[in-house]
Design an enzyme around this catalytic site. Sequence first.
Site, mmCIF file in Angstrom:
data_model
loop_
_atom_site.group_PDB
_atom_site.id
_atom_site.type_symbol
_atom_site.label_atom_id
_atom_site.label_comp_id
_atom_site.label_asym_id
_atom_site.label_seq_id
_atom_site.Cartn_x
_atom_site.Cartn_y
_atom_site.Cartn_z
ATOM 1 N N SER A 127 0.825 -1.211 0.000
ATOM 2 C CA SER A 127 0.000 0.000 0.000
ATOM 3 C C SER A 127 0.859 1.261 0.000
ATOM 4 O O SER A 127 1.947 1.273 0.576
ATOM 5 C CB SER A 127 -0.884 -0.005 1.263
ATOM 6 O OG SER A 127 -1.505 1.235 1.454
ATOM 7 N N TYR A 152 -1.820 -0.963 11.054
ATOM 8 C CA TYR A 152 -2.108 -1.553 9.726
ATOM 9 C C TYR A 152 -0.969 -1.214 8.761
ATOM 10 O O TYR A 152 -0.377 -2.100 8.148
ATOM 11 C CB TYR A 152 -3.435 -1.022 9.170
ATOM 12 C CG TYR A 152 -3.516 -1.198 7.677
ATOM 13 C CD1 TYR A 152 -3.266 -0.130 6.816
ATOM 14 C CD2 TYR A 152 -3.764 -2.453 7.124
ATOM 15 C CE1 TYR A 152 -3.283 -0.310 5.444
ATOM 16 C CE2 TYR A 152 -3.772 -2.626 5.757
ATOM 17 C CZ TYR A 152 -3.537 -1.561 4.922
ATOM 18 O OH TYR A 152 -3.538 -1.736 3.556
ATOM 19 N N LYS A 156 2.229 -3.576 6.806
ATOM 20 C CA LYS A 156 2.607 -3.587 5.379
ATOM 21 C C LYS A 156 4.120 -3.344 5.246
ATOM 22 O O LYS A 156 4.803 -3.972 4.451
ATOM 23 C CB LYS A 156 1.845 -2.506 4.604
ATOM 24 C CG LYS A 156 0.353 -2.795 4.440
ATOM 25 C CD LYS A 156 0.107 -4.063 3.646
ATOM 26 C CE LYS A 156 -1.367 -4.335 3.450
ATOM 27 N NZ LYS A 156 -1.631 -5.633 2.792
HETATM 28 C C1 WQD Z 1 -9.811 9.289 1.119
HETATM 29 C C2 WQD Z 1 -10.072 10.764 1.336
HETATM 30 C C3 WQD Z 1 -10.521 11.340 3.634
HETATM 31 C C4 WQD Z 1 -14.347 9.331 4.062
HETATM 32 C C5 WQD Z 1 -7.181 4.285 3.155
HETATM 33 C C6 WQD Z 1 -6.075 3.548 3.797
HETATM 34 C C7 WQD Z 1 -5.107 3.085 2.752
HETATM 35 C C8 WQD Z 1 -5.852 2.291 1.701
HETATM 36 C C9 WQD Z 1 -6.997 3.087 1.110
HETATM 37 C C10 WQD Z 1 -5.641 -0.037 2.190
HETATM 38 C C11 WQD Z 1 -9.403 11.286 2.618
HETATM 39 C C12 WQD Z 1 -11.723 11.629 2.749
HETATM 40 C C13 WQD Z 1 -13.153 9.793 3.535
HETATM 41 C C14 WQD Z 1 -15.380 10.265 4.371
HETATM 42 C C15 WQD Z 1 -13.976 12.053 3.619
HETATM 43 N N1 WQD Z 1 -6.356 1.105 2.239
HETATM 44 N N2 WQD Z 1 -12.984 11.130 3.315
HETATM 45 N N3 WQD Z 1 -15.153 11.597 4.135
HETATM 46 O O1 WQD Z 1 -7.555 7.192 4.031
HETATM 47 O O2 WQD Z 1 -6.704 7.742 1.687
HETATM 48 O O3 WQD Z 1 -6.658 5.394 2.488
HETATM 49 O O4 WQD Z 1 -7.828 3.477 2.209
HETATM 50 O O5 WQD Z 1 -4.539 -0.194 1.771
HETATM 51 O O6 WQD Z 1 -4.158 2.286 3.394
HETATM 52 O O7 WQD Z 1 -5.414 4.455 4.631
HETATM 53 O O8 WQD Z 1 -8.830 6.461 1.953
HETATM 54 O O9 WQD Z 1 -11.195 6.600 1.279
HETATM 55 O O10 WQD Z 1 -10.628 6.636 3.762
HETATM 56 O O11 WQD Z 1 -10.111 8.621 2.358
HETATM 57 O O12 WQD Z 1 -13.797 13.270 3.413
HETATM 58 O O13 WQD Z 1 -16.499 9.910 4.861
HETATM 59 O O14 WQD Z 1 -11.472 10.953 1.537
HETATM 60 O O15 WQD Z 1 -10.330 12.376 4.572
HETATM 61 O O16 WQD Z 1 -8.951 12.604 2.364
HETATM 62 P P1 WQD Z 1 -7.406 6.819 2.604
HETATM 63 P P2 WQD Z 1 -10.272 7.022 2.375
#
Ligand code: WQD
Length: 342
Positions: A127, A152, A156
Amino acid sequence: MSGKKILVTGGTGYIGSHTVVELFNAGYQPIIIDNFSNSSARIIDQIEAINGIRPEFVNLDLCDARLTSDFVSQHPDISGVIHFAAYKAVGESVEQPLKYYHNNLFSLINLLSAFSDKPVNFVFSSSCTVYGEPDQLPVTERAPVKKAESPYGNTKQIAEEILSEVAGTSKSLKVTALRYFNPVGAHHSALIGELPIGVPQNLVPFITQSAIGKRGPLIVHGNDYNTPDGSCIRDYIHVVDLAKAHVSALKFMENSDEGGYEVFNIGTGKGSTVLQVINTFETATGVKLEYKIGKRRPGDIEKIYGEVSKAKHDLGWNAELDLGEMMSSAWAWEKYIQQNPL
Ligand code: WQD
């Protein structure tokens, strides 16, 4: 089916199931190991509906060393492994670190031990989280790995170190680690897709569940970042493009004589803000999304997107589907799953 047999651990999960479909499409013979800790057994039926072939399947917990070793001994014709099986909820890992270290590391170690003297091509699900907040963008594979923001992410990083060292001393193990950016979307059939348990933590499943009325308005976690519209930037990649990268990684190892360990960024190389994702969703689906601006989410990094020329050059792979297709396919899946709960 005459193709090479490929073990897919976690093969009924979101990325695993899409990869099993692409393995069939490429003439491979996937065999799935899963314990359904984070997926539904019905996904096997869905894969059969897409490909017209039912994947071989074994319900096994890879944290059981003996069962894992027995399985590998009973399947000497496995030529490749794609290892997805792991817990992946960032927030949960902070609350239950031992659950994550135990499951994610013991499953990997048992698998490697079981294959220790057998020639095998091993693709690892890593990741972009290993980069933390990169100093330079786009982030390349040579960027320093930073202290993980969560257990997590740390599993990785540790897994990559284990794989690099074991592959470095092995004559029979080749390893390709794929550092995913943000996987989103669903297969065009809308028969498989993301199945978050409980309230989705990730952006796109929350968007589609909010749009279909299953959740309240989306909360945008902060719009005071140093980005064009103030919301965070990520490199969103269609899960089908991501699945195809695993097939390309297998072929890369099948065609190379050297053993060893290689890492690849698997993203589009483009960054999109949260508000751009929302706008693209509305344009692609014609559905108006209700959202509110909330506070920043602890642990979020401001911006990240990948430098992806290494995968293009070495794997002959690049992402082909755009953000609009990611949004329309995610929406089609949400509508399907509402009518056909799995
Ligand atoms: C994306 C953006 C949030 C939800 C995570 C893991 C990463 C990978 C992918 C496994 C951010 C914003 C989110 C919401 C929002 N997983 N958001 N409102 O955190 O980049 O990555 O998932 O490998 O390891 O960390 O993905 O989709 O949670 O967030 O504004 O209700 O969307 O703040 O900027 P993230 P995400």
